[in-house]
Design a protein around this motif. Structure first.
Motif, mmCIF file in Angstrom:
data_model
loop_
_atom_site.group_PDB
_atom_site.id
_atom_site.type_symbol
_atom_site.label_atom_id
_atom_site.label_comp_id
_atom_site.label_asym_id
_atom_site.label_seq_id
_atom_site.Cartn_x
_atom_site.Cartn_y
_atom_site.Cartn_z
ATOM 1 N N CYS A 55 34.825 13.562 13.346
ATOM 2 C CA CYS A 55 34.997 14.811 14.081
ATOM 3 C C CYS A 55 34.243 14.685 15.396
ATOM 4 C CB CYS A 55 34.445 15.975 13.250
ATOM 5 S SG CYS A 55 35.189 17.549 13.649
ATOM 6 N N VAL A 56 34.959 14.792 16.498
ATOM 7 C CA VAL A 56 34.382 14.647 17.831
ATOM 8 C C VAL A 56 34.356 16.024 18.490
ATOM 9 C CG1 VAL A 56 34.630 13.575 20.096
ATOM 10 C CG2 VAL A 56 35.216 12.276 18.033
ATOM 11 N N SER A 57 33.155 16.473 18.873
ATOM 12 C CA SER A 57 32.984 17.807 19.446
ATOM 13 C C SER A 57 32.520 17.712 20.889
ATOM 14 C CB SER A 57 31.955 18.604 18.641
ATOM 15 O OG SER A 57 32.230 18.571 17.264
ATOM 16 N N GLY A 58 32.822 18.747 21.656
ATOM 17 C CA GLY A 58 32.367 18.792 23.035
ATOM 18 C C GLY A 58 32.967 19.968 23.767
ATOM 19 N N ASP A 59 33.296 19.770 25.039
ATOM 20 C CA ASP A 59 33.853 20.864 25.827
ATOM 21 C C ASP A 59 34.768 20.334 26.915
ATOM 22 O OD1 ASP A 59 32.080 20.143 28.077
ATOM 23 O OD2 ASP A 59 30.513 21.041 26.862
ATOM 24 N N VAL A 60 35.582 21.242 27.437
ATOM 25 C CA VAL A 60 36.522 20.948 28.522
ATOM 26 C C VAL A 60 36.074 21.715 29.753
ATOM 27 C CG1 VAL A 60 38.919 21.102 29.289
ATOM 28 C CG2 VAL A 60 38.414 20.602 26.885
ATOM 29 N N PHE A 61 35.943 21.007 30.872
ATOM 30 C CA PHE A 61 35.507 21.634 32.121
ATOM 31 C C PHE A 61 36.701 22.239 32.849
ATOM 32 C CE2 PHE A 61 34.558 21.276 36.745
ATOM 33 C CZ PHE A 61 33.542 22.225 36.785
ATOM 34 N N HIS A 62 36.529 23.484 33.304
ATOM 35 C CA HIS A 62 37.567 24.183 34.064
ATOM 36 C C HIS A 62 37.067 24.365 35.494
ATOM 37 C CE1 HIS A 62 39.509 25.013 30.213
ATOM 38 N NE2 HIS A 62 38.328 25.417 29.770
ATOM 39 N N ASP A 63 37.612 23.576 36.387
ATOM 40 C CA ASP A 63 37.137 23.530 37.767
ATOM 41 C C ASP A 63 37.378 24.844 38.503
ATOM 42 O OD1 ASP A 63 36.084 21.991 40.023
ATOM 43 O OD2 ASP A 63 38.091 22.213 40.860
ATOM 44 N N GLU A 64 38.439 25.577 38.142
ATOM 45 C CA GLU A 64 38.791 26.775 38.887
ATOM 46 C C GLU A 64 37.819 27.933 38.650
ATOM 47 O OE1 GLU A 64 40.943 26.919 34.932
ATOM 48 O OE2 GLU A 64 40.454 25.427 36.469
ATOM 49 N N VAL A 65 37.023 27.906 37.565
ATOM 50 C CA VAL A 65 36.131 29.042 37.273
ATOM 51 C C VAL A 65 34.814 28.971 38.053
ATOM 52 C CG1 VAL A 65 34.999 30.372 35.461
ATOM 53 C CG2 VAL A 65 37.277 29.373 35.054
ATOM 54 N N PRO A 66 33.963 27.967 37.952
ATOM 55 C CA PRO A 66 33.986 26.851 37.000
ATOM 56 C C PRO A 66 33.199 27.198 35.733
ATOM 57 C CG PRO A 66 32.298 26.489 38.641
ATOM 58 C CD PRO A 66 32.910 27.821 38.964
ATOM 59 N N ASN A 67 33.660 26.662 34.588
ATOM 60 C CA ASN A 67 32.926 26.834 33.336
ATOM 61 C C ASN A 67 33.448 25.829 32.313
ATOM 62 O OD1 ASN A 67 35.383 27.845 32.491
ATOM 63 N ND2 ASN A 67 34.515 29.672 31.534
ATOM 64 N N TYR A 68 32.925 25.940 31.082
ATOM 65 C CA TYR A 68 33.313 25.036 29.998
ATOM 66 C C TYR A 68 33.860 25.840 28.829
ATOM 67 C CZ TYR A 68 30.247 21.775 32.499
ATOM 68 O OH TYR A 68 29.654 20.989 33.453
ATOM 69 N N SER A 69 34.739 25.209 28.062
ATOM 70 C CA SER A 69 35.196 25.822 26.812
ATOM 71 C C SER A 69 35.210 24.767 25.713
ATOM 72 C CB SER A 69 36.596 26.432 26.971
ATOM 73 O OG SER A 69 37.553 25.438 27.271
ATOM 74 N N ALA A 70 34.925 25.203 24.488
ATOM 75 C CA ALA A 70 34.711 24.289 23.366
ATOM 76 C C ALA A 70 36.012 23.671 22.868
ATOM 77 C CB ALA A 70 34.031 25.034 22.216
ATOM 78 N N MET A 71 35.922 22.401 22.473
ATOM 79 C CA MET A 71 37.049 21.695 21.861
ATOM 80 C C MET A 71 36.528 20.748 20.792
ATOM 81 S SD MET A 71 40.005 19.203 23.515
ATOM 82 C CE MET A 71 41.083 20.564 23.989
ATOM 83 N N VAL A 72 37.290 20.632 19.696
ATOM 84 C CA VAL A 72 36.980 19.719 18.601
ATOM 85 C C VAL A 72 38.216 18.878 18.325
ATOM 86 C CG1 VAL A 72 36.285 19.538 16.186
ATOM 87 C CG2 VAL A 72 35.357 21.359 17.598
ATOM 88 N N ALA A 73 38.024 17.577 18.067
ATOM 89 C CA ALA A 73 39.135 16.679 17.750
ATOM 90 C C ALA A 73 38.818 15.908 16.481
ATOM 91 C CB ALA A 73 39.385 15.709 18.899
#
Length: 381
Positions: A55-73
């Motif tokens: 299980c790989v966890s982390g976040d995705v960066f959103h340049d337009e905000v900017p901020n991060y949101s959580a993602m798990v794979a």
């Protein structure tokens, strides 16, 4: 003449077979494969969840905000593919979140996310959210870990009694002088609380090693004492044993002052804790025995400037960290825990964002500077 023709025929047949085998032989499998995640994804944690799955966890960066949101794979190392990836949203009135450790219990997966309430640091707080995910990656339920205004995690695991979260809590953010506590939150598999223990005696900061055995907790990391208490005079990196059932510390041992660039701890077979720290000049190693006594302290040349993973192999400590002066380069060090000497050092990757020592291998997520692809790598120990 007949014998010569027969011999030539046999030789020719063997030649054809060899050519065919050479032409159609499967290439040797690579230790690397590409993760099916967005280019903006950054991994921060890898957890082995059994059956060759990670299980790989982390976040995705959103340049337009900017901020991060959580993602798990969920990554299958045997079939060399990403089985699923799942976004975990944050509250509509909050600013961003990032996924921490992800664990598996039966057919379900659980992930702990850290949520920031505001984009302005001066008025933001941190919340912990635990989410339940199906075997196919569907987000089923999320529940806030409601302990205090500011909350962070030190341990997240599944056991016979359900889910356990050990962490720190504060009446306000750490930078604003809140009163800090150590907590143990036990949840059932549907995320309902079964038990909560809170010790208002200070807390351990993030990046802490913690091991839970029933109601007995061993925890190692940066200890943040409450102002005005006796412990505040000795605030620093410590190892403590806590009896959670009696809500008291059994012992605490301060190992290093707070001026440390990086640190990590690991359990050794004899019940002791090996503590590795990095300061301005040296790589430091301390061994704390099962009674809380510092058995050995030593230092070595500063080969790495971070401690991204720490493990034990035979009689050696293995340290995974970034090479000093070359932050893109990751080294694997073998250290003698009795002398602190570095027995060997080798490069194992570039652009590492997460690493896990698991069994006979080190698993890594690499973000190469010249590519948007994220690579999953296995390195033999």
């Amino acid at each position: 003449m007949k014998k010569i023709r027969m011999l030539l025929s046999v030789v020719l047949s063997l030649f054809v077979v060899l050519i065919a085998r050479h032409a159609f032989a499967a290439p040797a499998p690579s230790a690397d494969f590409v993760l099916d995640v967005p280019a903006e994804f950054t991994a921060s944690s890898i957890t082995a969840v059994g059956d060759g799955l990670y299980c790989v966890s982390g976040d995705v960066f959103h340049d337009e905000v900017p901020n991060y949101s959580a993602m798990v794979a969920l990554v299958d190392s045997r079939t060399r593919r990403t089985r699923w990836k799942t976004n975990i949203p944050y509250a509509k009135d909050h600013y961003q979140n990032s996924a921490g450790k992800c664990i598996r219990d039966g057919e379900f997966y659980y992930v702990l996310t850290e949520e920031r309430t505001d984009s302005f640091e001066a008025q933001s707080h941190t919340q912990l959210i635990v989410s339940k995910i199906s075997s196919t990656g569907k987000l089923l339920k999320s529940q806030r870990v409601d302990v205090a205004r500011d909350v962070w995690s030190n341990l997240f695991e599944a056991g016979p009694e359900g889910l356990s979260i050990v962490g720190g809590a504060s009446t306000d953010s750490v930078g604003r002088g809140g009163r800090r506590s150590l907590f143990w939150d036990r949840l059932d598999r549907d995320l309902s609380r079964k038990q909560l223990v809170v010790l208002p005696t200070g807390a351990f900061w993030t990046g802490t090693y913690a091991k839970l055995d029933g109601a007995s907790l061993v925890i190692s990391g940066a200890f943040l004492a409450n102002a005005g208490t006796g412990a505040s005079a000795r605030e620093g990196y410590a190892v403590s044993k806590v009896d959670l059932s009696r809500e008291r510390y059994v012992w605490s041992t301060f190992v290093y002052p707070l001026k440390m660039e990086a640190q990590r701890a690991v359990s050794v077979a004899d019940g002791s804790i090996a503590y590795v720290g990095v300061n301005e000049d040296h790589l430091l190693v301390s061994v704390i025995d099962a009674s809380g006594r510092v058995a050995r302290s030593m230092s070595a040349q500063k080969a790495v400037c971070s401690v991204d993973a720490l493990g034990v192999k035979a009689a050696a400590l293995q340290v995974v960290g970034t090479r000093c002066g070359k932050p893109q380069s990751t080294l694997l060090l073998d250290m003698d825990p009795t002398t602190g000497a570095i027995a060997s050092s080798r490069d194992i990757g570039e652009g590492t964002t997460a690493a896990l020592i698991d069994g006979d291998a080190i698993w890594m997520v690499l973000a190469k500077p010249d590519s948007d692809r994220k690579i999953f790598r296995r390195v033999p120990r």
